[in-house]
Design a protein around this motif. Structure first.
Motif, short mmCIF file in Angstrom:
data_model
loop_
_atom_site.label_atom_id
_atom_site.label_comp_id
_atom_site.label_asym_id
_atom_site.label_seq_id
_atom_site.Cartn_x
_atom_site.Cartn_y
_atom_site.Cartn_z
N TYR A 1 -17.59 11.99 -48.60
CA TYR A 1 -17.06 13.29 -49.00
C TYR A 1 -17.53 14.40 -48.07
N ASP A 2 -18.78 14.33 -47.63
CA ASP A 2 -19.26 15.35 -46.70
C ASP A 2 -18.53 15.26 -45.36
N ASP B 1 -21.40 10.06 -50.88
CA ASP B 1 -21.82 11.39 -50.46
C ASP B 1 -21.49 11.61 -48.98
N ALA C 1 -25.29 18.58 -43.65
CA ALA C 1 -25.11 17.69 -44.80
C ALA C 1 -26.39 16.94 -45.12
N GLN D 1 -28.76 16.97 -48.43
CA GLN D 1 -29.22 15.74 -49.09
C GLN D 1 -30.71 15.79 -49.37
N PHE E 1 -20.33 9.26 -43.10
CA PHE E 1 -19.95 10.61 -42.70
C PHE E 1 -19.01 10.56 -41.49
#
Length: 382
Positions: A353-354, A350, A273, A277, A292
């Motif tokens: 969701y990852d 981000d 992830a 990015q 995360f």
């Protein structure tokens, strides 16, 4: 007063480098004190066992608060102190000793060596009493017959999780991990039925599992979810970087295996992830990683129990309920006072969701708890 007594009096309970330097200077100048100094270290290790600590707990704390030199010295003391017990050690204790390998003392001048030993002894002397999770070395061990099916089943589970960690295909990792949890759930049910039919005297026990920084709160929640899915309870002690998991022995094995695997899978997914990015021109940040891990733990908390529940039919509920009651009662006796710590809210969408996507790929696991039972202690934050 011997040289060792003078050195320990100067350095063990005092703060600051000056006291350490005084004690180390005394020891460095007197090679005849080496044997007594080693024996004092072994006595401190023995006192740690009597206060509920085990080898992995001590080494984890030394690794966190000191450095590799101190860890090697501690491993040497532990290996020397435990030789006297022979086979009179619980299986988990023996396994932790096996992980030590053959610890070799670090090479350094006498003053540096004495300083490192005094720093280590200071840490050992200040270890408080904690809840024991097994007999003290040398005590008579209770004889608990092992299930004849356990080694084969655990071997299959280990193999599935190893494949899940190694594969580069998310869908395959998801299927393998879900199958491992299904086998764990079936194994737990089989053990419960066998115990009920044979009126087994088996009772819950406990083990400790390290919960290391960074992002330890989310990792503790992940362990809590894994424990709940496998009919166990986890209580986190953030001050000493571990959770105590209470349950029946076969279920504790499952918790250790699955939690370790999910951490590996989570770390791999996080690396991917972060790479994405970077490719998108975004910076890796601590906030992204925190979000995360929080999402990963929370999402797995929504999935894990579903797999376990799939193998439980209505006729099994009374047998499993009696074991759940026994686990809860044992945990309440060990930890009559706990607090609930909530995970700090995720602020990087981000990362959130990852993390959820990585959890979906990792498996189909317990109903989602976003909190973790915790023993109150220094360093608590609510």
């Amino acid at each position: 007063m011997s040289t060792v007594e003078k050195a320990l009096a100067a350095a063990l309970y005092a703060e600051g480098d000056e006291a350490l330097d005084t004690g180390a200077s005394l020891l460095a100048a007197d090679p005849s004190a080496d044997d007594e100094l080693r024996l004092r270290g072994e006595q401190l290790v023995r006192r740690a066992w009597e206060r509920g600590w085990q080898p992995a707990d001590v080494l984890r704390l030394v690794r966190r608060d000191l450095d590799e030199t101190h860890e090697r010295l501690a491993a040497g003391l532990i290996a020397a102190e435990t030789k006297r017990y022979g086979a009179r050690l619980a299986p988990r204790f023996q396994a932790q000793l096996a992980d030590l390998g053959d610890p070799q003392p670090p090479r350094s001048d006498r003053f540096s060596q004495a300083t490192a030993l005094l720093e280590l002894y200071r840490l050992l002397a200040r270890l408080p009493a904690i809840e024991p999770v097994g007999p003290v070395p040398g005590e008579t061990l209770a004889s608990v017959p092992a299930s004849p099916h356990e080694p084969r089943m655990l071997g299959r589970i280990r193999a599935l999780l190893a494949k899940a960690e190694a594969t580069g295909y998310p869908e395959e990792a998801e299927a393998l991990t879900a199958k491992a949890q299904e086998l764990m759930a079936r194994h737990s049910v089989d053990e419960a039925l066998l115990a009920a039919r044979t009126h087994s005297p088996d009772v819950p026990s406990a083990c400790r599992i390290g919960v290391d920084a960074p992002y330890e709160t989310a990792k503790a929640v992940l362990l809590d979810a894994v424990a709940g899915a496998n009919r166990c309870r986890a209580v986190w002690n953030g001050s000493f970087a571990f959770s105590t998991v209470v349950g029946f022995e076969s279920d504790l094995e499952s918790v250790e295996l699955l939690h370790t695997s999910l951490l590996v899978q989570g770390a791999t997914a996080l690396a991917k992830a972060e790479s994405a990015q970077r490719e998108g021109g975004r910076r890796r940040t601590k906030t992204f990683r925190q979000s995360f891990w929080t999402a990963y733990a929370s999402r797995l908390g929504e999935h894990l129990a579903a797999v376990a529940d799939d193998v439980v039919t209505a006729d099994l509920l009374p047998v499993l309920a009696s074991r759940d009651v026994a686990v809860t009662a044992h945990a309440d006796r060990m930890f009559p006072e706990t607090t609930t710590t909530r995970v700090r809210g995720a602020t990087d969408l981000d990362g959130w969701y990852d993390g959820r996507a990585a959890a979906d790929r990792a498996q189909r696991p317990p109903s989602g708890s976003t909190g973790v039972a915790r023993r109150p202690g220094r360093g608590d934050r609510g």
